[in-house]
Design an enzyme around this catalytic site. Structure first.
Site, short mmCIF file in Angstrom:
data_model
loop_
_atom_site.label_atom_id
_atom_site.label_comp_id
_atom_site.label_asym_id
_atom_site.label_seq_id
_atom_site.Cartn_x
_atom_site.Cartn_y
_atom_site.Cartn_z
N HIS A 178 33.15 31.60 26.44
CA HIS A 178 32.81 32.19 27.96
C HIS A 178 33.53 33.36 28.38
O HIS A 178 33.22 34.29 29.27
CB HIS A 178 33.14 31.05 29.19
CG HIS A 178 32.43 29.93 29.18
ND1 HIS A 178 31.37 29.69 30.29
CD2 HIS A 178 32.32 28.93 28.26
CE1 HIS A 178 30.86 28.50 29.94
NE2 HIS A 178 31.37 28.18 28.86
N ASP A 196 36.00 40.93 31.87
CA ASP A 196 35.41 39.44 32.25
C ASP A 196 34.24 39.11 31.32
O ASP A 196 33.51 40.08 31.15
CB ASP A 196 34.86 39.63 33.85
CG ASP A 196 35.09 38.27 34.60
OD1 ASP A 196 35.25 37.28 33.84
OD2 ASP A 196 35.31 38.43 35.92
P1 ADQ Z 1 35.98 32.38 35.79
O1 ADQ Z 1 36.98 33.18 35.22
O2 ADQ Z 1 36.59 31.38 36.54
O3 ADQ Z 1 34.89 32.09 34.63
P2 ADQ Z 1 33.95 33.44 37.26
O4 ADQ Z 1 32.74 33.70 36.42
O5 ADQ Z 1 33.87 34.70 38.25
O6 ADQ Z 1 35.26 33.51 36.73
O7 ADQ Z 1 33.50 32.16 38.33
C1 ADQ Z 1 34.41 31.79 39.16
C2 ADQ Z 1 33.63 30.73 39.95
O8 ADQ Z 1 34.56 30.32 40.86
C3 ADQ Z 1 32.59 31.13 40.63
O9 ADQ Z 1 31.39 30.41 40.74
C4 ADQ Z 1 32.94 31.46 42.56
O10 ADQ Z 1 32.05 30.81 43.30
C5 ADQ Z 1 34.17 30.34 42.32
N1 ADQ Z 1 35.35 30.91 43.28
C6 ADQ Z 1 35.90 31.72 43.16
N2 ADQ Z 1 36.84 31.83 44.06
C7 ADQ Z 1 36.60 30.85 44.87
C8 ADQ Z 1 37.06 30.27 46.10
N3 ADQ Z 1 38.03 30.96 46.86
N4 ADQ Z 1 36.43 29.14 46.56
C9 ADQ Z 1 35.60 28.46 45.95
N5 ADQ Z 1 35.15 28.94 44.89
C10 ADQ Z 1 35.47 29.89 44.30
C11 ADQ Z 1 34.88 32.13 33.20
C12 ADQ Z 1 34.85 33.61 32.78
C13 ADQ Z 1 33.97 34.52 33.29
C14 ADQ Z 1 32.28 33.73 33.17
C15 ADQ Z 1 32.63 32.28 33.82
C16 ADQ Z 1 31.21 31.34 33.28
O11 ADQ Z 1 36.01 34.05 32.82
O12 ADQ Z 1 33.97 35.55 32.79
O13 ADQ Z 1 31.54 34.46 33.90
O14 ADQ Z 1 33.52 31.38 33.02
O15 ADQ Z 1 31.09 31.72 31.96
#
Ligand code: ADQ
Length: 495
Positions: free
Chosen positions: A179, A391
């Site tokens: 990921h 990311d």
């Molecule tokens: P993450 O680093 O966790 O994932 P991201 O892809 O942005 O990053 O996902 C974050 C998730 O958390 C989103 O679904 C978002 O809605 C949720 N979220 C964030 N802040 C929140 C809050 N305050 N309350 C509720 N929900 C919240 C890792 C990798 C990424 C990759 C994903 C999937 O780092 O690059 O996109 O896995 O492969």
């Protein structure tokens, strides 16, 4: 829809998902009672829709260490609300959590794979425990699966699982999806255990990456570290031949459940809430940031860019509010505590410098918000500032567009997010390190005409609609099938 024929599903072959965390959070109340709640996060967001459609077995750590409590039994009695998923717990001791999870996973591999090697800790004790825990996961797979089962391992915590599986049973096959990004040779080479980790990765049958650049980086690293490697990267799935085996490497940009996000954004409850959010900030455009508290997300740089925009473009004052929602993350790690202090400090500086009666420039929430509330913020926001320093993909960028059913929002996106590969034409791309550049882009987005905003957002939404989470899963599963080692990929459906 996943292209899996329901009638052909064989009863013996199951989908076994393996990730560091199970998709639940375990908490203990003051009275000592345990509570299980489904949790949020990138991996869960991505996989829940697939597991809703399949009768999967998910193996992982439940996220708590509980001396004297049988977490496995606790989970066995739990019905996961998102579908019929059986959860199998791998329990970890405090020491394992410290060295495998906080240490090697989050203070070595995470910063290294995000090109932030100066933040890396290279501790031999962490490495020893990381190997032992990967062995523990492999044993849990062996104990809970049959030789025919389809084993899909996820992410940087479990780089060694195929190697450990083969040490127990050389006939087992496993596939892997990363990921996070995969770093370039110059950065990967800093890892004292680069050779062992590369050899272990080459024991998977298929490795999936988010972008072509990640896959190229991986292939270059593999070539530089392995004698007698032959790679044919001209095919959609690169074929890698080591002196002893053959595997494939592909590019599978992860996505979201588009329909679910746009459906939720159009519900009465969310519409009402988004109107209320706008009314709470009268006369102001909303700029939204939604992140886990992580230095890779570029939150401090974004705040500096917002401050720079308010300094240089006076007409933005009292006209825009940055709503920054941050979910707490890895709070026991010192680097993350320092980051929180920095973010808190920057926000209070900006508010102290610019706030006027009736206008607070930055509204800040440091907590998890539920899906409906998040959808209301996405819907209410005039622009989203998604500016990670690096990311793998970034699901927030896609969730914002899917929820923007009025098609009038602007997405400002870091060129270093994996999502930029697919969204580069219609998002406004920025270099998150370029504070003035991001500030200029905020100003440009503020002044963008309605027709251009609509045109860009419509194209972004169409692209995510076509390439959603089911598309991702079905492409990965088809590619795994292509590896020949398994003649069919069959997944059981709930009756
Ligand atoms: P993450 O680093 O966790 O994932 P991201 O892809 O942005 O990053 O996902 C974050 C998730 O958390 C989103 O679904 C978002 O809605 C949720 N979220 C964030 N802040 C929140 C809050 N305050 N309350 C509720 N929900 C919240 C890792 C990798 C990424 C990759 C994903 C999937 O780092 O690059 O996109 O896995 O492969």
């Amino acid at each position: 829809m996943m292209k899996v024929d329901r009638n052909s599903a064989k009863s013996t072959q199951r989908l076994i998902l393996v990730s560091n965390r199970l998709p639940v959070a375990l908490d203990r109340s003051d009275s000592g009672e345990w509570h299980i709640t489904p949790s949020s996060g990138g991996l869960v967001t991505a996989l829940a829709p697939i597991l809703r459609k399949t009768r999967g077995l998910w193996i992982g750590w439940p996220g708590a260490t509980a001396e004297g409590v049988d977490l496995e039994q606790l989970l066995a009695a739990y019905r996961y609300p998102l579908g019929s998923i059986t959860l199998k717990a791998v329990t970890l001791t405090q020491d394992e959590v410290q060295h495998y999870y906080s240490g090697f996973s989050n203070e070595t591999i995470w910063p290294l794979f995000h090109d932030l090697h100066s933040r890396c800790k290279f501790d031999p004790e962490d490495w020893l425990v990381y190997q032992a825990v990967n062995r523990k996961f492999a044993q849990a797979i062996i104990d809970n699966s049959d030789v025919d089962d389809y084993i899909w391992v996820h992410d940087y915590h479990l780089l060694l699982v195929a190697r450990e599986l083969h040490a127990i049973d050389p006939g087992r096959r496993a596939v892997f999806f990363l990921h996070t990004p995969f770093p370039s040779v110059d950065i990967y080479d800093k890892l004292p255990w680069r050779q062992q980790i590369m050899r272990a990765l080459l024991e998977y049958d298929l490795i999936g990456f988010q972008t072509l650049r990640d896959r190229s980086n991986f292939i270059h690293c593999a070539e530089s570290l392995t004698k007698g490697l032959y790679v044919n990267a001209r095919k959609r799935l690169a074929v890698i031949q080591t002196p002893s085996r053959e595997l494939r490497a592909g590019v599978f940009p992860i996505s979201i459940d588009f329909r679910e996000f746009s459906r939720l954004a159009a519900t009465k409850e969310v519409v009402r809430r988004s109107i209320q959010l706008r009314e709470d900030i009268p006369g102001c455009r909303i700029i939204l940031g939604v992140d886990r508290m992580d230095y890779s997300k570029g939150i401090s740089q974004r705040l500096k860019a917002f401050r720079n925009a308010l300094e240089r473009f006076e007409d933005l004052r009292c006209k825009v509010t940055l709503v920054q929602i941050i979910i707490p993350s890895r709070a026991h790690i010192l680097e993350y505590q320092k980051l929180k202090a920095e973010v808190d400090g920057l926000i209070s500086e900006i508010n102290g410098q610019f706030a006027e009666s009736g206008w607070v420039p930055v509204q800040y929430m440091f907590r998890s918000v539920d899906r409906a509330e998040l959808a209301a913020y996405y819907r209410a926001a005039d622009m989203a500032l998604v500016t990670p320093l690096k990311d793998g993909m970034n699901l927030v960028a896609k969730e914002y567009c899917a929820s923007n059913v009025d098609e009038n929002g602007v997405l400002i996106l870091s060129e270093f997010a994996g999502a930029a590969v697919q969204m580069r034409r219609n998002a406004m791309l920025v270099n998150p390190y370029d504070i003035e550049g991001v500030a200029n882009t905020i100003y440009k987005a503020y002044n963008m005409g309605g027709a251009e905003r609509k045109d860009r957002m419509r194209r972004l939404r169409n692209s995510i609609r076509r390439h959603g989470i089911s598309w991702w899963a079905s492409r990965f599963l088809q590619a795994a099938n292509y590896t020949k080692q398994q003649s069919t990929i069959e997944v059981q459906f709930p009756q």
